[in-house]
Scaffold this motif. Structure first.
Motif, PDB file in Angstrom:
ATOM      1  N   SER A  18       0.831  -1.202   0.000  1.00 17.27           N
ATOM      2  CA  SER A  18       0.000   0.000   0.000  1.00 17.27           C
ATOM      3  C   SER A  18       0.865   1.251   0.000  1.00 17.27           C
ATOM      4  CB  SER A  18      -0.927   0.007   1.217  1.00 17.27           C
ATOM      5  OG  SER A  18      -1.801   1.108   1.170  1.00 17.27           O
ATOM      6  N   LEU A  54      -6.371   3.784  -0.923  1.00 18.90           N
ATOM      7  CA  LEU A  54      -5.334   2.995  -0.265  1.00 18.90           C
ATOM      8  C   LEU A  54      -5.051   3.520   1.143  1.00 18.90           C
ATOM      9  CD1 LEU A  54      -2.853   2.592  -3.257  1.00 18.90           C
ATOM     10  CD2 LEU A  54      -4.067   0.746  -2.117  1.00 18.90           C
ATOM     11  N   ASP A 108      -6.390   1.059   3.933  1.00 14.24           N
ATOM     12  CA  ASP A 108      -5.262   0.237   4.379  1.00 14.24           C
ATOM     13  C   ASP A 108      -4.538   0.797   5.594  1.00 14.24           C
ATOM     14  OD1 ASP A 108      -5.739  -1.566   2.398  1.00 14.24           O
ATOM     15  OD2 ASP A 108      -4.290  -0.733   0.999  1.00 14.24           O
TER      16      ASP A 108
END
Length: 571
Positions: A122, A385, A389
């Motif tokens: 990520s 992302l 994440d």
């Protein structure tokens, strides 16, 4: 050259304002799934056009024309190879992505391996989105607008471009991005066709006239090959050499790269990169995702005629054009006198020299559309992302609305970072396309090896994944620094696509060795996220109920035949 009439300015202004309003009106943000994946309601034409538009960005337009101007038409290999990769992606990767219901590619890595691989990938993807996709798109916009409005400060231009792209990305999310990409893709294709038409018209003939002119220029030594000679690169002797897609080993894109380097970059870009895959994750079901991916591959094939060929026509028409009046500065501070010194200006010069009033405004709007498309796409994917994440993992109690707000704030921060990086692009390479491919070539091998082994090898585990990712990243950084500072000449002399291939092999070996030396992955991870033969058999039964024109396998075969015909004619 470089001056717009009132009608041109009006067309550009109306377009930019209109696309922002349209993007905001198409926003879906009632939930995090709506904001980041458009509610997973995208049909196949939308998915395909959005993939094409996000890929054929302003940086790609400028890069393809630039390389073609330097007789590097083999750059088209990156384009047609997308068909092969997208078919592979549709068969193997996409079913796992959609059935798992993930938001991001790193999230998929966590489900197959563990959280260590997720956070690493990520972070690397966000950095890549800023340094490659977003910054390159803004760089192209800066080039065009600096030529159009030399009185404006370049920093102000970057800010205006970034704000325009973020204006509908921040409030609207993925649905706004994709809906505007559809319009932008249509405008982009129309603009490219018009530019090609006017270039052929100026030359006074069609394809055969272009080839004859090119042969005459090569025979008379009218093409500047100083940079190629200095780099020890292949020098084409005839027009057939220029348009040959299979080049010798000393070419900028050698023939052997069709078996190693180019597929490697393609796998990462189309199958593992959040920037592209996010469009397919928003598909309403697996069939629409597959049809959309194949449609995007079909749209890639005409690129050689409407985006590569104009660069060759620029070589014929404007090889000796004096562009010193543009006051475009090179990295050493000198003023660019002709296109051979600054090939990145090839596409803008074509626009300003060939297109009539009104049409110029339309095509410049199309170029700005491509820039906004790629920039807005990377803004959205990178914010997805960071939000899903990192933010969500650190604060799982956040509501869906709070996650959307986090994504909006992240986008704003990425805008600033991309603006700050743009001035460094020309210091890395004088070719925008080479800059893009080189950065990806050094960063993608660890990720590709992790995804491929995870999907096709049951014994691959989380420890093998993170060790190979970290060592691969370290080797990539060392390779880049060695190139910059001249540390190890034998390594520096290796073609960047060969370096990418070796990095991939090293990462695969490390992953395999470490996985075998450590405990296997939990059985549920292997069962749910590893390809097995029974899946193909089950899918065959499901496809029997569909007519042939809805069966993606038949469509894939037809697409391969069309690709073979087009590529074969330039072999």
């Amino acid at each position: 050259m470089g001056e717009l009439q009132t009608l041109d300015l009006l067309v550009i202004l109306v377009y930019l304002v209109g696309i922002i309003i349209y993007g905001i009106s198409k926003s879906k943000r009632s939930s995090s799934e709506d904001y980041f994946l458009g509610g997973r309601t995208m049909t196949w034409p939308i998915v395909g056009i959005a993939l094409f538009s996000a890929n054929i960005s302003s940086s790609t337009l400028v890069g393809l024309a630039s390389d073609a101007f330097q007789t590097d038409v083999s750059v088209y290999n990156y384009e047609w190879y997308a068909v092969i990769i997208l078919i592979f992606f549709s068969i193997f990767f996409l079913p796992f992505y959609l059935k798992s219901g993930v938001y991001t590619m790193p999230e998929f890595l966590e489900r197959r391996y563990d959280s260590r691989s997720r956070y690493y990938f990520s972070f690397i993807t966000v950095v890549g989105n800023v340094l490659v996709d977003t910054a390159a798109g803004l760089y192209v916009g800066k080039i065009v607008l600096t030529l159009l409005f030399p009185q404006l400060d370049s920093t102000l231009i970057l800010v205006l471009l970034a704000v325009a792209a973020a204006a509908y990305t921040i409030p609207g999310g993925l649905n706004s991005v994709i809906q505007t990409e559809v319009i932008q893709a249509v405008l982009l294709i129309i603009g490219s066709c018009l530019l090609t038409y006017f270039a052929f018209d100026r030359m006074g003939g069609g394809w055969s006239a272009m080839m004859e002119n090119l042969d005459a220029m090569l025979a008379n030594g009218d093409v500047n090959f100083d940079k190629k000679i200095e780099a020890g690169q292949y020098i084409p002797q005839t027009s057939d050499d220029v348009f040959s897609l299979v080049r010798p080993s000393n070419d900028k894109i050698p023939g052997w790269s069709l078996l190693t380097g180019i597929p490697l970059l393609g796998f990462y870009f189309w199958a593992n990169n959040q920037f592209m895959v996010q469009r397919v994750l928003g598909a309403k079901d697996l069939n629409h995702g597959r049809w959309g991916a194949l449609f995007a591959g079909l749209l890639k094939l005409p690129v050689i005629f409407i985006m590569v060929v104009p660069g060759v026509l620029a070589l014929i028409l404007f090889n000796t054009l004096d562009i010193s009046s543009l006051n475009y500065e090179l990295t050493d501070g000198s003023i660019c006198d002709d296109l051979s010194d600054c090939p990145n200006l090839t596409y803008p010069v074509l626009l300003f020299k060939l297109l009539p009033t009104g049409v110029l405004g339309l095509v410049v709007a199309g170029l700005m559309a491509a820039m906004m498309s790629s920039v807005s796409a990377t803004f959205n994917s990178a914010s997805t992302l960071v939000t899903m994440d990192f933010v969500k993992q650190l604060k799982p109690s956040l509501t869906s609305k709070q996650l959307v707000r986090s994504g909006q704030i992240t986008t704003l921060i990425l805008v600033v970072l991309a603006i700050l990086w743009v001035p460094f692009i020309e210091t890395v390479s004088d070719s925008l396309w080479e800059y893009l491919q080189t950065v990806i070539a050094y960063t993608c091998p660890p990720a590709v090896s992790t995804f491929l082994l995870g999907l096709f090898w049951k014994r691959a585990n989380g420890t093998g994944s993170i060790v190979s990712l970290l060592i691969g990243f370290g080797l990539a950084i060392f390779t880049i620094l060695s190139q910059i500072f001249g540390w190890i000449e034998p390594i520096n002399a290796i073609h960047f696509l060969a370096k990418a291939s070796w990095l991939f092999v090293i990462c695969v070996v490390i992953h395999v060795v470490v996985s075998l030396a450590t405990a296997p992955s939990p059985a549920e991870k292997v069962a749910e996220y590893t390809y097995r033969k029974t899946l193909f058999t089950e899918e065959t039964e499901e496809l029997k109920s569909l007519p042939w024109y809805k069966n993606y396998r038949y469509l894939a075969v037809i697409l391969l035949i069309i690709t073979a015909i087009i590529v074969g004619s330039f072999w």
